[in-house]
Scaffold this motif. Structure first.
Motif, PDB file in Angstrom:
ATOM      1  N   TYR A   7     -11.007  -8.863   5.363  1.00  0.00           N
ATOM      2  CA  TYR A   7     -10.600  -8.281   4.094  1.00  0.00           C
ATOM      3  C   TYR A   7      -9.161  -8.654   3.766  1.00  0.00           C
ATOM      4  CZ  TYR A   7      -8.345  -4.856   7.137  1.00  0.00           C
ATOM      5  OH  TYR A   7      -7.560  -4.268   8.093  1.00  0.00           O
ATOM      6  N   ILE A   8      -8.859  -8.590   2.473  1.00  0.00           N
ATOM      7  CA  ILE A   8      -7.491  -8.797   1.996  1.00  0.00           C
ATOM      8  C   ILE A   8      -7.112  -7.584   1.164  1.00  0.00           C
ATOM      9  CG2 ILE A   8      -5.911 -10.223   0.633  1.00  0.00           C
ATOM     10  CD1 ILE A   8      -7.727 -12.625   1.172  1.00  0.00           C
ATOM     11  N   LEU A   9      -5.958  -7.024   1.479  1.00  0.00           N
ATOM     12  CA  LEU A   9      -5.403  -5.916   0.715  1.00  0.00           C
ATOM     13  C   LEU A   9      -4.221  -6.425  -0.094  1.00  0.00           C
ATOM     14  CD1 LEU A   9      -5.180  -3.186   3.515  1.00  0.00           C
ATOM     15  CD2 LEU A   9      -7.014  -3.504   1.842  1.00  0.00           C
ATOM     16  N   LYS A  10      -4.098  -5.953  -1.319  1.00  0.00           N
ATOM     17  CA  LYS A  10      -2.896  -6.217  -2.094  1.00  0.00           C
ATOM     18  C   LYS A  10      -2.004  -5.002  -1.925  1.00  0.00           C
ATOM     19  CE  LYS A  10      -0.989  -8.016  -6.273  1.00  0.00           C
ATOM     20  NZ  LYS A  10      -1.240  -8.602  -7.579  1.00  0.00           N
ATOM     21  N   CYS A  11      -0.786  -5.239  -1.497  1.00  0.00           N
ATOM     22  CA  CYS A  11       0.156  -4.162  -1.211  1.00  0.00           C
ATOM     23  C   CYS A  11       0.994  -3.851  -2.449  1.00  0.00           C
ATOM     24  CB  CYS A  11       1.059  -4.568  -0.053  1.00  0.00           C
ATOM     25  SG  CYS A  11       0.136  -5.057   1.432  1.00  0.00           S
ATOM     26  N   SER A  12       1.647  -2.701  -2.437  1.00  0.00           N
ATOM     27  CA  SER A  12       2.418  -2.269  -3.601  1.00  0.00           C
ATOM     28  C   SER A  12       3.579  -3.204  -3.924  1.00  0.00           C
ATOM     29  CB  SER A  12       2.940  -0.846  -3.396  1.00  0.00           C
ATOM     30  OG  SER A  12       3.845  -0.804  -2.308  1.00  0.00           O
ATOM     31  N   ASP A  13       4.027  -3.995  -2.952  1.00  0.00           N
ATOM     32  CA  ASP A  13       5.105  -4.960  -3.208  1.00  0.00           C
ATOM     33  C   ASP A  13       4.571  -6.315  -3.674  1.00  0.00           C
ATOM     34  OD1 ASP A  13       4.050  -6.025  -0.886  1.00  0.00           O
ATOM     35  OD2 ASP A  13       5.960  -6.079   0.209  1.00  0.00           O
ATOM     36  N   GLY A  14       3.250  -6.411  -3.847  1.00  0.00           N
ATOM     37  CA  GLY A  14       2.634  -7.654  -4.319  1.00  0.00           C
ATOM     38  C   GLY A  14       2.197  -8.593  -3.209  1.00  0.00           C
ATOM     39  N   SER A  15       2.533  -8.286  -1.968  1.00  0.00           N
ATOM     40  CA  SER A  15       2.127  -9.131  -0.847  1.00  0.00           C
ATOM     41  C   SER A  15       0.666  -8.869  -0.496  1.00  0.00           C
ATOM     42  CB  SER A  15       3.021  -8.884   0.376  1.00  0.00           C
ATOM     43  OG  SER A  15       2.839  -7.562   0.865  1.00  0.00           O
ATOM     44  N   ARG A  27     -11.370   1.581   8.116  1.00  0.00           N
ATOM     45  CA  ARG A  27     -10.131   0.811   8.167  1.00  0.00           C
ATOM     46  C   ARG A  27      -9.305   0.983   6.899  1.00  0.00           C
ATOM     47  NH1 ARG A  27      -6.091   0.140  10.286  1.00  0.00           N
ATOM     48  NH2 ARG A  27      -5.162  -1.883  10.735  1.00  0.00           N
ATOM     49  N   LEU A  28      -9.960   0.999   5.747  1.00  0.00           N
ATOM     50  CA  LEU A  28      -9.237   1.224   4.497  1.00  0.00           C
ATOM     51  C   LEU A  28      -8.603   2.611   4.483  1.00  0.00           C
ATOM     52  CD1 LEU A  28     -11.640  -0.395   1.896  1.00  0.00           C
ATOM     53  CD2 LEU A  28      -9.463  -1.277   2.726  1.00  0.00           C
ATOM     54  N   PHE A  29      -9.334   3.606   4.966  1.00  0.00           N
ATOM     55  CA  PHE A  29      -8.801   4.965   5.066  1.00  0.00           C
ATOM     56  C   PHE A  29      -7.541   4.971   5.937  1.00  0.00           C
ATOM     57  CE2 PHE A  29      -8.385   9.048   7.145  1.00  0.00           C
ATOM     58  CZ  PHE A  29      -8.447   9.942   6.071  1.00  0.00           C
ATOM     59  N   GLU A  30      -7.600   4.291   7.078  1.00  0.00           N
ATOM     60  CA  GLU A  30      -6.447   4.232   7.984  1.00  0.00           C
ATOM     61  C   GLU A  30      -5.249   3.578   7.307  1.00  0.00           C
ATOM     62  OE1 GLU A  30      -9.066   3.909  12.119  1.00  0.00           O
ATOM     63  OE2 GLU A  30      -8.102   2.112  11.307  1.00  0.00           O
ATOM     64  N   HIS A  31      -5.487   2.472   6.602  1.00  0.00           N
ATOM     65  CA  HIS A  31      -4.389   1.812   5.894  1.00  0.00           C
ATOM     66  C   HIS A  31      -3.806   2.724   4.813  1.00  0.00           C
ATOM     67  CE1 HIS A  31      -4.277  -2.265   7.487  1.00  0.00           C
ATOM     68  NE2 HIS A  31      -5.586  -2.391   7.350  1.00  0.00           N
ATOM     69  N   PRO A  46       0.858   2.272  -2.161  1.00  0.00           N
ATOM     70  CA  PRO A  46      -0.591   2.196  -2.028  1.00  0.00           C
ATOM     71  C   PRO A  46      -1.093   0.757  -1.943  1.00  0.00           C
ATOM     72  CG  PRO A  46      -0.043   2.670  -4.283  1.00  0.00           C
ATOM     73  CD  PRO A  46       1.247   2.660  -3.510  1.00  0.00           C
ATOM     74  N   LEU A  47      -2.304   0.638  -1.491  1.00  0.00           N
ATOM     75  CA  LEU A  47      -2.949  -0.653  -1.273  1.00  0.00           C
ATOM     76  C   LEU A  47      -4.240  -0.711  -2.069  1.00  0.00           C
ATOM     77  CD1 LEU A  47      -2.725  -0.202   2.565  1.00  0.00           C
ATOM     78  CD2 LEU A  47      -1.199  -1.645   1.244  1.00  0.00           C
ATOM     79  N   SER A  48      -4.655  -1.921  -2.398  1.00  0.00           N
ATOM     80  CA  SER A  48      -5.964  -2.057  -3.023  1.00  0.00           C
ATOM     81  C   SER A  48      -6.733  -3.184  -2.343  1.00  0.00           C
ATOM     82  CB  SER A  48      -5.842  -2.308  -4.528  1.00  0.00           C
ATOM     83  OG  SER A  48      -5.085  -3.464  -4.775  1.00  0.00           O
TER      84      SER A  48
END
Length: 105
Positions: A7-15, A27-31, A46-48
């Motif tokens: 999986y790939i998450l987009k972080c609040s800083d754009g990374s 795993r998403l819950f943990e992140h 937050p992450l998406s």
């Protein structure tokens, strides 16, 4: 049958953060909840979830995760946008010093 997700998450800083799991919901819950303060994503929530690919074999998933982690941002965005055919173009070296651009002095 157990599936393994890359999986790939987009972080609040754009990374982007790339990971692997055998339980994507957990795993998403943990992140999202900052379960691990040493995790890269802890301070940039937050992450998406922007990409997820499932594999029946853990070794295939591990190999794909390693491959994606080494990719440029543009290559990651190509698969996020389901533009797999763009990967070949993005893999071509475009530096002036590459052998394909070399001209004899």
């Amino acid at each position: 049958m157990k599936l393994y997700s890359v999986y790939i998450l987009k972080c609040s800083d754009g990374s982007y953060y790339t990971g692997i799991t055998n339980d994507i919901d957990r795993r998403l819950f943990e992140h999202q909840n900052g379960e691990n303060i040493t995790c890269y994503t802890y301070k940039i929530r937050p992450l998406s979830l922007v990409f997820c690919e499932n594999f029946p074999d853990v070794n295939q998933a591990i190999d794909f995760e390693k491959q994606v982690k080494g990719w440029s941002r543009k290559k990651k965005e190509a698969i996020i946008n389901d533009n797999w055919e763009k990967l070949k173009e993005l893999s071509i070296c475009k530096n002036d010093t590459t052998h394909t651009n070399y001209t004899k002095p």
